[in-house]
Write an enzyme that holds these catalytic residues in place. Sequence first.
Site, PDB file in Angstrom:
ATOM      1  N   ASN A  25      16.843  17.316 -17.452  1.00 47.06           N
ATOM      2  CA  ASN A  25      16.197  16.328 -18.088  1.00 47.06           C
ATOM      3  C   ASN A  25      14.930  16.941 -18.550  1.00 47.06           C
ATOM      4  O   ASN A  25      13.886  17.382 -17.897  1.00 47.06           O
ATOM      5  CB  ASN A  25      15.738  15.102 -16.991  1.00 47.06           C
ATOM      6  CG  ASN A  25      14.635  14.184 -17.083  1.00 47.06           C
ATOM      7  OD1 ASN A  25      14.595  13.986 -18.455  1.00 47.06           O
ATOM      8  ND2 ASN A  25      14.227  13.582 -16.153  1.00 47.06           N
ATOM      9  N   LYS A  84      12.488  15.394 -20.120  1.00 51.80           N
ATOM     10  CA  LYS A  84      11.337  14.507 -20.286  1.00 51.80           C
ATOM     11  C   LYS A  84      10.618  14.401 -21.334  1.00 51.80           C
ATOM     12  O   LYS A  84      11.278  14.451 -22.550  1.00 51.80           O
ATOM     13  CB  LYS A  84      10.379  14.629 -18.960  1.00 51.80           C
ATOM     14  CG  LYS A  84      11.161  15.094 -17.662  1.00 51.80           C
ATOM     15  CD  LYS A  84      10.216  15.048 -16.403  1.00 51.80           C
ATOM     16  CE  LYS A  84      11.160  15.301 -15.175  1.00 51.80           C
ATOM     17  NZ  LYS A  84      10.347  15.464 -13.975  1.00 51.80           N
ATOM     18  N   HIS A 126      14.901   6.798 -13.196  1.00 55.99           N
ATOM     19  CA  HIS A 126      14.016   7.956 -12.913  1.00 55.99           C
ATOM     20  C   HIS A 126      12.626   7.495 -11.979  1.00 55.99           C
ATOM     21  O   HIS A 126      12.182   6.599 -12.595  1.00 55.99           O
ATOM     22  CB  HIS A 126      13.972   8.743 -14.101  1.00 55.99           C
ATOM     23  CG  HIS A 126      13.373  10.101 -13.540  1.00 55.99           C
ATOM     24  ND1 HIS A 126      11.963  10.354 -13.144  1.00 55.99           N
ATOM     25  CD2 HIS A 126      13.847  11.309 -13.363  1.00 55.99           C
ATOM     26  CE1 HIS A 126      11.970  11.624 -12.858  1.00 55.99           C
ATOM     27  NE2 HIS A 126      12.860  12.139 -13.152  1.00 55.99           N
ATOM     28  N   GLU A 172       9.834   8.545 -12.298  1.00 54.31           N
ATOM     29  CA  GLU A 172       8.854   8.421 -13.347  1.00 54.31           C
ATOM     30  C   GLU A 172       8.770   7.053 -14.184  1.00 54.31           C
ATOM     31  O   GLU A 172       7.638   6.732 -14.636  1.00 54.31           O
ATOM     32  CB  GLU A 172       8.698   9.471 -14.323  1.00 54.31           C
ATOM     33  CG  GLU A 172       8.271  10.933 -13.537  1.00 54.31           C
ATOM     34  CD  GLU A 172       9.090  12.108 -14.091  1.00 54.31           C
ATOM     35  OE1 GLU A 172       9.298  12.124 -15.202  1.00 54.31           O
ATOM     36  OE2 GLU A 172       8.685  13.068 -13.261  1.00 54.31           O
ATOM     37  N   GLU A 201      16.672  12.319  -5.961  1.00 54.94           N
ATOM     38  CA  GLU A 201      15.284  13.123  -6.196  1.00 54.94           C
ATOM     39  C   GLU A 201      14.092  12.513  -5.285  1.00 54.94           C
ATOM     40  O   GLU A 201      13.469  11.771  -5.603  1.00 54.94           O
ATOM     41  CB  GLU A 201      15.037  12.869  -7.901  1.00 54.94           C
ATOM     42  CG  GLU A 201      15.967  13.360  -8.784  1.00 54.94           C
ATOM     43  CD  GLU A 201      15.372  13.512 -10.031  1.00 54.94           C
ATOM     44  OE1 GLU A 201      15.695  14.816 -10.791  1.00 54.94           O
ATOM     45  OE2 GLU A 201      14.786  12.817 -10.811  1.00 54.94           O
ATOM     46  N   GLY A 207       8.321  18.594  -9.671  1.00 54.75           N
ATOM     47  CA  GLY A 207       7.541  19.210 -10.507  1.00 54.75           C
ATOM     48  C   GLY A 207       6.332  19.960  -9.769  1.00 54.75           C
ATOM     49  O   GLY A 207       5.474  20.337 -10.035  1.00 54.75           O
ATOM     50  N   SER A 232      12.442  20.422  -8.087  1.00 54.28           N
ATOM     51  CA  SER A 232      12.043  21.820  -8.259  1.00 54.28           C
ATOM     52  C   SER A 232      13.268  22.719  -7.906  1.00 54.28           C
ATOM     53  O   SER A 232      13.010  23.714  -7.434  1.00 54.28           O
ATOM     54  CB  SER A 232      11.155  21.852  -7.131  1.00 54.28           C
ATOM     55  OG  SER A 232       9.781  21.294  -7.190  1.00 54.28           O
TER      56      SER A 232
HETATM   57  P1  13P Z   1      11.735  19.148 -11.881  1.00 50.75           P
HETATM   58  O1  13P Z   1      12.767  19.921 -11.762  1.00 50.75           O
HETATM   59  O2  13P Z   1      10.458  19.751 -12.863  1.00 50.75           O
HETATM   60  O3  13P Z   1      10.896  19.226 -10.318  1.00 50.75           O
HETATM   61  O4  13P Z   1      12.085  17.932 -12.190  1.00 50.75           O
HETATM   62  C1  13P Z   1      13.068  17.162 -11.471  1.00 50.75           C
HETATM   63  C2  13P Z   1      13.393  15.772 -12.309  1.00 50.75           C
HETATM   64  O5  13P Z   1      12.497  14.881 -12.267  1.00 50.75           O
HETATM   65  C3  13P Z   1      14.435  15.808 -12.967  1.00 50.75           C
HETATM   66  O6  13P Z   1      14.883  14.320 -13.521  1.00 50.75           O
END
Ligand code: 13P
Length: 252
Positions: A12, A14, A99, A101, A169, A175, A214
């Site tokens: 992803n 983002k 997601h 976010e 997740e 992150g 992560s």
């Molecule tokens: P990270 O791998 O950067 O922690 O992000 C995970 C994520 O949100 C994937 O959708």
Amino acid sequence: MTASPRPLVAGNWKMNGLKAQLKELAAMATAYDSALRTKVDLLICPPATLAPLAAHTALGSHIAIGAQDCHAKASGAHTGDISAEMLADAGLTHVIVGHSERRADHGETDAVVRAKAIAAKRAGLVAIVCVGETEAQRRAGETLDVVGAQLDGSVPAGFSARELVLAYEPIWAIGTGLTPTTADVAVVHAFIRTRLGKLLGTDGASVRILYGGSVKASNAAELMVVPDVNGALVGGASLTAADFMGIAAVYR
Ligand code: 13P
């Protein structure tokens, strides 16, 4: 005994990546050799601006290209939104819905996420439905209640394992460089597997459940062997071919 679902490592991107970023996708395509292709599916979800270009770059490579969101409706007066039908028309095969976010930044409820998953199926896309708890919820011992409620609210009935991927997740792991212990991941993934069985019947056994938060080449080996972990949803470490293919390589 049902065979384990074929693993999927999904990236992803983002809100990252200008056109130059596509060279990483091209490098991934080169590194995704026939031996690795027999072991694991790969998917990259770039930002919408790059999606058709990415689909073109990945053509013939067997790397699937997906989107990070879609609107629930097929078309209409929804300025700035993109429908699942448009994504399919652009050559995409998957779409991430719900997601954390988007749930946080855009107020997406379980009902909205569910409607988007239904839109994905309508357009012939695989829906990747995301669930996960906050740090406060984990500390309060509410993880399974939260994830269970998200599953009940976000996963539509009647989906087959070909139409749905689930991603767990934990929000506090995204992150941050933090990950749950493999024992904690095992508990949540087993719980999700059981709940998918209740929601989807026998198809629930073969829906792929990805772990996200992560994931890096350095921790992927121990996370990917956890029972009911059928792959990864990768953020930061999906932005370079070296990092992403390092994660995929655990399936070699
Ligand atoms: P990270 O791998 O950067 O922690 O992000 C995970 C994520 O949100 C994937 O959708």
